[in-house]
Enzyme design. Structure first.
Site, PDB file in Angstrom:
ATOM      1  CB  THR A 101      28.282  28.477  52.272  1.00  0.00           C
ATOM      2  OG1 THR A 101      28.668  28.023  53.669  1.00  0.00           O
ATOM      3  CG2 THR A 101      28.484  28.817  51.549  1.00  0.00           C
ATOM      4  N   GLY A 154      22.472  29.501  57.257  1.00  0.00           N
ATOM      5  CA  GLY A 154      21.208  29.639  57.967  1.00  0.00           C
ATOM      6  C   GLY A 154      20.603  31.215  58.969  1.00  0.00           C
ATOM      7  CD  GLU A 190      28.288  22.293  58.200  1.00  0.00           C
ATOM      8  OE1 GLU A 190      29.390  23.006  58.164  1.00  0.00           O
ATOM      9  OE2 GLU A 190      27.572  23.084  58.518  1.00  0.00           O
TER      10      GLU A 190
END
Lengths: 700, 700
Positions: A150, A189, A443
């Site tokens: 992302t 993450g 997602e």
């Protein structure tokens, strides 16, 4: 523990159950599905980890509710993540592969993407040598991996990615660069500080960073993106690359290669797997969507060898807390003026709790069918057969959207059912609400997911023959809307078959209607993509109807497949829950989308009257089982981390005990019982300042 | 500022508006309602306070997003609350009487209950001498007051309160005592540490604590209740009393007295005002409900002299952020493969934004009527006429429930419309979502509020004559369900009158139907309260229908009452927003409760088809006005505190700029660009530990 009013009420409520919750737990936790970890193995893993974390005393305030700033929350996440990962390595245990010790999705931990988005792509895309090099290091926790896709300006849509990986032939290296502001990697993450390695999505997948000293490669700016609604135990990060060099051979080259002299080659398999986008990106997104789907269903998952097991039970957790609180919380009275009433007796509470419990159970059963289909796809793909990929893509998108929205709305409803106390962090529900709602947008944003289902339906109608899952729509080809009325009545409307037909009629009618609309728009010269946008809302509803039909059909199928050893009472109760799910989906005016059952006149007010009577009857008969139905999910007190939701029902005692342990109050106790934070410096001078005009006024 | 892609897109989007947003702002902010602070006065107050707080540079990270633990969040709340309160005192300014500098309800600040729940009850219940003693101290901020009602085991229901105030005749004192665990005062705002005085609800209202040294009276245990979903800038507290003595004369004795020798006397007025419970408690709850109702409507409020002005615009804030983000965020494409599309162009985004904006505007207008009715009640009550009290009670309960739920759901929808970035604290939306959702359960849980509306409807039917607001139901007395069909079609379905009739038909039919059900249950021997519980869900829907009719009717009325000077374009657009509100409430399958319009067959699929065409047309024509409609709410950048929602549209630049200012990253910068929190102590040893069996495996 000294019994008190609340613990006695809990005991009485639990004693009313018509079945043994352990038996139901075996259905949920897959005693009958041999590839699942047994309930005992599951419980043992939680006990080990909770012991290691010092979380076994349920009168002790969970530190997370104390007084943590950004750094402390992250540190808490590190520590817990480490304990959980180590438990997996040391005990060769897979219980925590995809979940945290609180039952949240594993990406809530800095270690959580390893088995989720780091190891699988390496196995899928890496050469044998690369797999041999990196996978054992990752599996044993000698490196921490993240997945950097992302960007600031681009979400899950891989096409928009701006980060570049330019091959430098002379140096035999790729140069990783962030050419624009919006190409900044943002959100991945564990990218903020935990990960030692990352899978970087640029135009190719690159494995970066340096192993030896855990220091950043030069030219990388990287950091944490700060507080989120939840998931604050992990370091979602950002990264900007300024011409960072990595060896050419760090490209994962199983299916595509860049040679020493810069020639690019891709294998045919790559093309086959890559429908509509990059192989790896899309494949990972599909897998991720599947994870999300399944993870939101309150379910155990059958295990396969490539990481399709997951276990996130956040809606079920919220409902466990709300149900337990509802049987001990008293408010007002329903009949005897002096006899306080437990709030579960109020119809709206009773209805909301049980209809949500019914959704959880039903979707658990349906999930098992979805997982079978997923396992079937995997074994087909290994034989080079990708024919069910479009179906699985549709199904996982739809189930992802349905289950994440259902879980998020349901958890928030559970929060409201606990009134003011539910708003308190210590109730455990805010953490569930704010983490589960993330899954609605991550997602694959849910409206986009529904769009994928809709696209599939339109293609199904375009095709010469309807695909298998749409065959039922053929039966409704000749239906002229507003002319057909459901002929079932009374008790018939309680039958699973009848309910299935009603779901089927709705799904077929909505899909056929919107398909005509799309064709008509195309006839005016619109492209398919424009026509889809024009009819996006109707398509959204039709897509939902198709998925809800799947959930109903497959849950009925799975009920009928329960092993013969399952006690009849268990089967009866599961059957009731399925009926309650179907009936409330159709006939409750509180349900969003319920009008789509009525708009073609197939169901009228007389059907609704009968159905609502059935709902009332089911609620009545299921009420004594409420606590046992949530007990069956088998959450440990520590994993719930809720002052309201512990098994013993001792809510007020625990709430006050935890409150007294809050650091802010512990500090105050040292200060004569007065909290001093900022009071002396800020408030006293304010209160004691001179205000002549006002003092005069006061004296008048 | 250097213009970039995003700021240019914002400029272009803003330039498309068909009207001047300043003119709309004057409608919203009450230029035409003389008792309102003008837009300029409102803006000036925000500017003063934002300057004092150092919040005017919108490229500077708001400290709240940095790294605050419980104590720091509270301290931040203290400081801001002090600045805001001082501004009010020093400038004799009422803009912040009921809101914070972020537009949240004032009880998000430790100073916020003063004008909300502390001063009003003293004025209402205190003797002249008591009012003269306490009110000027409170108004000038020489004391900080709180309102201690809620207990561990009891919420807004006053009847359950267990704290005792026992009169000791010898000492001429009341003894305040917490006799049980569940009698612990728990939740009152500012009770944790900020307040110097509290209004204590026991069997009487007592004013406690000692003024001189701000020290606790002996025998009181008191503290903070820890982190909540939001509202963490204030100290919701708990208190336990161990035979704490206060002078008899601290009882607020305007309407009831305890004499020196312990005789109790209450005035007749007290009985009159006290319907169904304690005067003060109920009156305050009604008032609080009103506050909440009105506060949730994105509205200015007309001012009266007794604290009925409020201004909380949380839904409007969330929509401002989401709209601004939607015109600059690009994702995928709708037609040209190489031309990225701003996400507002996607139909689902477009629909959700504008239908929510329409709800906000419509409810703002309707609120004005509710406020008129409230002011009318107040002037009646001063003349001893309490006849409209039941109506106002019903109306405020219903509007409270409707508007808080609408705001909470809408804010969360806005969060989702901002995708992943909306999940980030710095987007500003999580703070709005988590604070506005509190209003659904506090000051009257919404299902309980709907129950109050339902009770009123049933009583209305019981009466010899229908009350004025239910008169329309008389027209539908002879309706036989499923036989009547709405005779409007095509363009007629766009007319406000037609839409009003459809709302009216629904409300009347639902109410009549459920009234029959309740009577039938009573005929079987149930009490009214049992029968109400039996039919709670149908009553809930009927109550909602009655309130939604009020909102539609009154918004149309208010539109027609706009002064002649209002530009026609403004009136046209407001008219369109009302139509969009009504049409989406009926015809969108995504709307919860929409099935209640269909279930009696009054609306069929042909009506729905026409209505959906009208919705599409309205969406199309309103699209260019989206930014201007949110600009008109006139939020300062500082009050939004959103990296995504500033007026200039510079989203990515601001997001990254703020991210770099996060303390965790600033610390990392000092450490060579690597975040060290816990990494060295926890993660390195984990990564570098010996794992012989795994290392061997890795070497194979």
């Amino acid at each position: 523990m000294i019994p008190n009013v609340q613990t006695k009420m809990m005991e009485e409520a639990r004693a009313q159950a018509s079945f043994e919750s352990k038996k139901m737990a075996e259905v949920i936790h897959g005693r009958h599905v041999t590839t699942l970890p047994t309930l005992d193995r599951h419980n043992a893993a939680f006990q080990r980890v909770e012991k290691a974390l010092g979380a076994t005393d349920n009168m002790k305030l969970p530190p997370i509710y104390g007084s943590m700033n950004r750094e402390e929350l992250l540190l808490d996440g590190f520590k817990a993540g480490k304990v959980v990962y180590e438990d997996g390595v040391d005990n060769n245990c897979d219980v925590f592969e995809y979940i945290t010790h609180h039952g949240m999705l594993a990406n809530a931990s800095p270690f959580g993407l390893m088995r989720f988005l780091f190891i699988p792509p390496i196995k899928l895309l890496g050469t044998d040598a690369q797999v041999a090099e990196w996978v054992p290091l990752a599996e044993s926790g000698k490196i921490i991996g993240s997945y950097a896709q992302t960007e600031l300006g681009h979400g899950t849509q891989v096409r928009g990615i701006e980060t570049t990986a330019t091959f430098d032939r002379d140096a035999d290296e790729f140069v990783i660069h962030s050419p624009t502001l919006s190409s900044t990697k943002y959100w991945p993450g564990a990218l903020g500080c935990a990960s030692t390695h990352t899978l970087l999505m640029a135009s190719m997948i690159i494995d970066g960073k340096n192993l030896e000293d855990f220091k950043l490669l030069p030219g990388i700016e990287l950091g944490d993106i700060g507080m989120k609604m939840a998931y604050n135990g992990t370091d979602n990060g950002y990264a900007i690359f300024d011409h960072v060099r990595i060896p050419r051979t760090n490209l994962l080259m199983r299916h595509c290669q860049v040679s020493r002299d810069g020639r690019y080659a891709a294998s045919p398999l790559r093309q086959k797997l890559a429908f509509g986008g990059m192989l790896s990106g899309r494949a990972i997104i599909i897998r991720a969507a599947t994870f999300q789907t399944l993870s939101q269903l309150p379910s155990a998952c059958s295990k396969d060898n490539a990481n399709t097991r997951f276990w996130s039970l956040e809606l079920a957790q919220a409902l466990t807390i709300a149900t337990r609180y509802s049987v001990v919380r008293q408010q007002g009275t329903l009949s005897q003026p002096d006899e306080p009433t437990a709030i579960i007796a109020y119809k709206h509470q009773h209805f909301r709790l049980l209809s949500l419990i019914a959704k959880s159970y039903t979707s658990l059963l349906a999930w098992k069918s979805a997982n079978d289909a997923f396992l079937d796809l995997k074994s087909r793909q290994e034989r080079g057969d990708h024919s069910t990929l479009p179906y699985l893509h549709m199904l996982t998108c739809g189930l992802k959207a349905w289950s994440t929205q259902t879980a998020a709305d349901g958890a928030e409803e559970a929060r409201k059912m606990c009134g003011g106390h539910g708003y308190l962090a210590m109730s455990g529900i805010p953490g569930i609400v704010t983490s589960v709602t993330a899954t609605c947008t991550f997602e694959g944003e849910n409206f986009v997911m529904w769009g994928q289902v809709a696209k599939y339906l339109l293609k199904g109608f375009d095709a010469a023959e309807l695909p298998a899952d749409m065959e039922y729509m053929g039966e409704y080809e000749t239906v002229i809307e507003d002319e057909e009325i459901c002929c079932a009545e009374g008790q018939e409307l309680l039958a699973h078959d009848t309910l299935g037909e009603i779901f089927q009629y709705r799904a077929a009618t909505l899909a056929r209607e919107v398909y005509s609309g799309v064709k008509a728009s195309e006839a005016t010269g619109m492209s398919r993509i424009e026509a889809e946008n024009e009819h996006a809302l109707q398509l959204h509803v039709a897509a939902r109807a198709h998925i809800e039909l799947f959930i109903l059909h497959e849950s009925i199928k799975q009920l009928n497949r329960l092993p013969a050893s399952t006690p009849d009472t268990i089967k009866t109760i599961v059957g009731r829950l399925i009926s309650l799910f179907a009936l409330t989906t159709i006939a409750s005016p509180l349900s969003a989308y319920s009008s789509s059952f009525l708009e073609h006149g197939y169901i009228n007010s007389s059907h609704l009257k009968d159905m609502r009577q059935h709902i009332d009857d089911l609620l009545e008969v299921l009420l004594p089982d409420a606590v046992a139905l949530t007990d069956a999910w088998s959450f440990s007190d520590a994993s719930l981390a809720s002052a309201l939701g512990c098994r013993d029902g001792d809510v007020y005692n625990r709430l006050l005990t935890w409150t007294r342990q809050l650091p802010i109050n512990v500090e105050a106790a040292k200060n004569g019982g007065v909290i001093k934070t900022g009071w002396e410096e800020n408030i006293r001078p304010f209160l004691t300042r001179d205000l002549p005009h006002l003092v005069i006024k006061a004296r008048l």
